[in-house]
Enzyme design. Structure first.
Site, mmCIF file in Angstrom:
data_model
loop_
_atom_site.group_PDB
_atom_site.id
_atom_site.type_symbol
_atom_site.label_atom_id
_atom_site.label_comp_id
_atom_site.label_asym_id
_atom_site.label_seq_id
_atom_site.Cartn_x
_atom_site.Cartn_y
_atom_site.Cartn_z
ATOM 1 N N GLU A 152 29.243 16.817 -30.502
ATOM 2 C CA GLU A 152 28.349 16.122 -31.420
ATOM 3 C C GLU A 152 28.088 16.948 -32.681
ATOM 4 O OE1 GLU A 152 27.299 13.162 -31.011
ATOM 5 O OE2 GLU A 152 25.288 12.851 -31.833
ATOM 6 N N ASP A 153 27.875 18.241 -32.528
ATOM 7 C CA ASP A 153 27.336 19.038 -33.637
ATOM 8 C C ASP A 153 28.281 20.065 -34.237
ATOM 9 O OD1 ASP A 153 25.002 17.692 -33.228
ATOM 10 O OD2 ASP A 153 24.020 19.289 -32.098
ATOM 11 N N ASP A 201 18.583 19.271 -21.107
ATOM 12 C CA ASP A 201 18.624 19.348 -22.572
ATOM 13 C C ASP A 201 17.259 18.970 -23.135
ATOM 14 O OD1 ASP A 201 19.664 19.301 -25.246
ATOM 15 O OD2 ASP A 201 19.966 17.126 -25.070
ATOM 16 N N HIS A 214 27.404 21.006 -24.115
ATOM 17 C CA HIS A 214 26.935 19.633 -24.314
ATOM 18 C C HIS A 214 26.746 19.230 -25.775
ATOM 19 C CE1 HIS A 214 22.824 21.325 -24.638
ATOM 20 N NE2 HIS A 214 22.556 20.216 -25.301
HETATM 21 MN MN MN Z 1 21.126 19.697 -26.790
#
Ligand code: MN
Length: 710
Positions: free
Chosen positions: A76-77, A139, A72
């Site tokens: 994004e990261d 999360d 997940h």
């Molecule tokens: Mn997360």
């Protein structure tokens, strides 16, 4: 941190068919992608997605959800891309990861507590697949478990606040009670540590003093119910510190008075048992007044059903008791998910995560059984879009809304003056359809006014109403200006000056409250300047009319009245077209032709087709006010009548009854069964003729009636 094989074993324990290979690949992919990144706790970042996957496996979620948990944060990261995920894990996982990533991006846009409700709706609306929301919740749960490692206090408080306002209620809404309790408790610990500590201390004290009171009360309740012949499961628990705190605030009580800290649940076979249990408890213990609630007869809006009561129980402790059936219990504990599970009776087949697939199917196929509250909610939100202002304000708009709707939602003045818009930083046409999560920036200009074109694409009632109001006020002003000129000209022609006082004297006659209204009706053409003059100077008007009459040729008759048409060129001959026989009240248009002057037709007369290429011959004309008179006009009808004795008599009877005069009648066709005929009738106006047509249509011997159209 859970090891790779542990996670795989766990998923396989409840889903033997899980894709072991994909799980292993996701684990490794995530580990490599996050590399040496670290969490605030100092742990490798990779521990976070693994824990999230673990939380999801606690709920026995399907393999795709677990993989999404592992992946997940990669898009994004890390350097991983959506394309990588799609090619390695397929479309379904890619879609889920994309959904979670989008939710995370939205999250950073707004942190305003007052918008929590909207924000929750936004998250629901954006989570087209409920698994997206579940992964997001897991999360958040893990982030709350590790919140204490974040050094920046402001950041901790913001995250805790958001959890309290948004994620805990969402967990409740999708029916995962233990996530809700834990999220709430951890947020409470951050936001009000002192209060929580005091409550926990008090609970410990009470526990020390009375030992396993929950256990003892549970046993005694069971015993009591058995004596009454009710077979029941009794579950006791201590209330959570946060729910105790909420109650203390609501009831404004202190710790010392805090005695009802236990809640008990009695689960029975059927509804009859519910009420029997209630009777047994009320018969055996002293009732706390005013606490009984019957949510069995009247369920809560989210379908929650139970009997609630409070009594002074064993050991004279105040206790809360909820009584419900197994089905009510499942619904209360697990929300919509369990509801589905229960209905489908799939709990027995050991594949408990199956509810999710089933739910997804329902979500995909829009046949919503009413009882699926959350589904209904999701559906409801799918009619809406949620967009942000540059400041992070969230606007809730109907689907199909445009930047113009957004501007009017902000303020009607912003709407009235908007010139252009940026959506997500890009210039976008004002008619762009907005999507969930769009950030909308409106540029305004004091010179701008609403465009009538906007009405064609706006979706909100407010925008439409504002645009219409503006256009109406604009045309209103134009009419006033025009009307004032017309009146002034008419008075000048008669050698008089327009005096306010004079005009005010005639307002009543035209039922106008103000002078502007009077000018308005003249500007619209409902009255002429001469009408106003005649009303102001009746004597002068009479003299004019007498003079006109004298100059006439003296002949009189229905076809020889002055054609009551305005908008004429002075001195031009006017007559009504014989093809369509216009009547006062008809929409009309004039055609100028040399030698014939002006011929007036109805707007829908077929003869007009001959003039479409000659716009210079068309003249806008209107009936004079008061043009309708006692049977002064001739209308022409085409009638098909049954060819049988008495039908013609019936026809003339209807026309006579409605005060029409037949001036001409011609049979144009005749067969064994029908007459087709043309009838000219003297009437006062179009309304009169319409009455006659209606009367004829109601007569059984009349086959059809139409007005002649050229
Ligand atoms: Mn997360």
């Amino acid at each position: 941190m859970m090891r790779q094989y542990e996670l795989v074993e766990r998923v396989k324990s409840y889903d033997p068919g899980a894709d072991e290979d994909a799980l292993n690949r996701a684990y490794v992919f995530s580990m490599k992608a996050h590399g040496t990144q670290k969490r605030a706790s100092g742990d490798p970042y990779f521990s976070h997605p693994v824990e999230v996957a673990g939380i999801l496996s606690d709920k026995k979620l399907d393999c795709d959800s677990i993989i999404t948990g592992l992946l997940h944060d990669t898009v994004e990261d890390t350097l991983a891309t959506m394309e990588d995920i799609q090619s390695l894990f397929g479309n379904d996982v890619a879609r889920l990861v994309d959904g979670v990533t989008k939710l995370s991006q939205i999250e950073t846009l707004s942190d305003r507590a007052k918008q929590a409700e909207n924000f929750r709706k936004l998250l629901l609306a954006m989570s087209e697949d409920i698994r997206v929301l579940l992964v997001k919740q897991a999360d958040r749960l893990h982030n709350m478990r590790t919140l204490k490692f974040i050094r920046n206090e402001k950041k901790r408080v913001r995250i805790a606040r958001e959890t309290m306002d948004i994620y805990a209620p969402l967990a409740e809404r999708i029916g995962i009670r233990d996530w809700k309790d834990e999220l709430e408790d951890r947020a409470f610990a951050e936001l009000n540590a002192d209060a929580r500590d005091s409550i926990v201390k008090r609970l410990n004290f009470l526990r020390d003093e009375s030992g396993d009171i929950v256990g003892r009360v549970t046993a005694e309740l069971k015993q009591t119910l058995a004596e009454f012949g009710v077979e029941a499961e009794v579950i006791g628990r201590e209330k959570s510190p946060y729910s105790i705190w909420r109650k203390m605030q609501r009831k404004n009580i202190g710790f010392e008075q805090l005695s009802d800290i236990m809640a008990f649940r009695v689960v029975v076979q059927d509804v009859t048992d519910c009420y029997q249990t209630l009777g047994a408890i009320h018969g055996h213990y002293r009732v706390v007044p005013g606490r009984f609630k019957d949510y069995v007869s009247i369920p809560k809006p989210n379908n929650y059903r139970s009997l609630h009561t409070s009594v002074y129980g064993p050991e004279n402790q105040r206790i809360e008791i909820q009584i419900r059936t197994q089905e009510m219990h499942e619904v209360a504990e697990l929300g919509v998910a369990a509801h589905w599970q229960f209905k489908q009776n799939v709990m027995t087949d050991g594949r408990q995560y199956r509810w999710l697939r089933e739910l997804l199917e329902i979500l995909e196929h829009a046949e919503a059984p009413e009882e699926f509250l959350e589904h209904t909610k999701l559906e409801m939100f799918s009619d809406q879009v949620f967009c942000f202002s540059p400041k992070g304000d969230l606007m809730e708009l109907p689907r199909g809304s445009t930047p113009v709707d957004f501007a009017y939602a902000v303020h009607s003045e912003v709407g009235d003056t908007c010139v252009s818009a940026k959506v997500n930083g890009q210039a976008a046409p004002l008619r762009t359809e907005l999507k969930n999560g769009d950030q909308v920036e409106i540029q305004t200009s004091a010179d701008q006014t609403p465009s009538p074109n906007w009405e064609g694409f706006v979706a909100t009632g407010k925008a439409r109403a504002c645009i219409r109001r503006f256009i109406r006020s604009q045309t209103h002003e134009q009419y006033i200006r025009l009307g004032r000129e017309i009146v002034e000209r008419a008075f000048r022609r008669e050698g008089k000056k327009v005096l306010k006082k004079t005009l005010k004297g005639v307002l009543v006659k035209f039922s106008c409250p103000t002078l502007d209204d009077l000018f308005d009706i003249v500007g619209q053409g409902r009255y002429t300047g001469q009408d106003i003059f005649n009303a102001a100077y009746p004597a002068a008007g009479d003299a004019n009319r007498r003079a006109n009459k004298k100059s006439g040729n003296g002949k009189a008759g229905p076809n020889d009245f002055a054609v009551p048409i305005r908008g004429l060129i002075p001195g031009m001959a006017v007559h009504l077209a014989a093809c369509c026989h216009p009547l006062p009240g008809d929409q009309i248009v004039g055609i100028v032709s040399t030698g014939k002057g002006l011929t007036v037709h109805t707007n829908d007369c077929e003869t007009l087709d001959n003039f479409v290429d000659m716009p210079e011959q068309w003249v806008d004309v209107q009936w004079e006010a008061g043009a309708e008179g006692e049977n002064n006009h001739v209308g022409r009808l085409v009638v098909i009548l049954a060819n049988r004795p008495g039908s013609l008599a019936a026809l003339t009877a209807v026309i006579g009854r409605d005060h029409g005069n037949i001036s001409n009648l011609k049979i144009t066709d005749r067969s064994q069964e029908f007459f087709e005929m043309q009838i000219d009738i003297e009437v006062s106006d179009v309304g009169h003729l319409t009455n006659i047509i209606a009367g004829l249509r109601a007569d059984p011997s009349v086959g059809s009636v139409e007005r002649a159209r050229g």
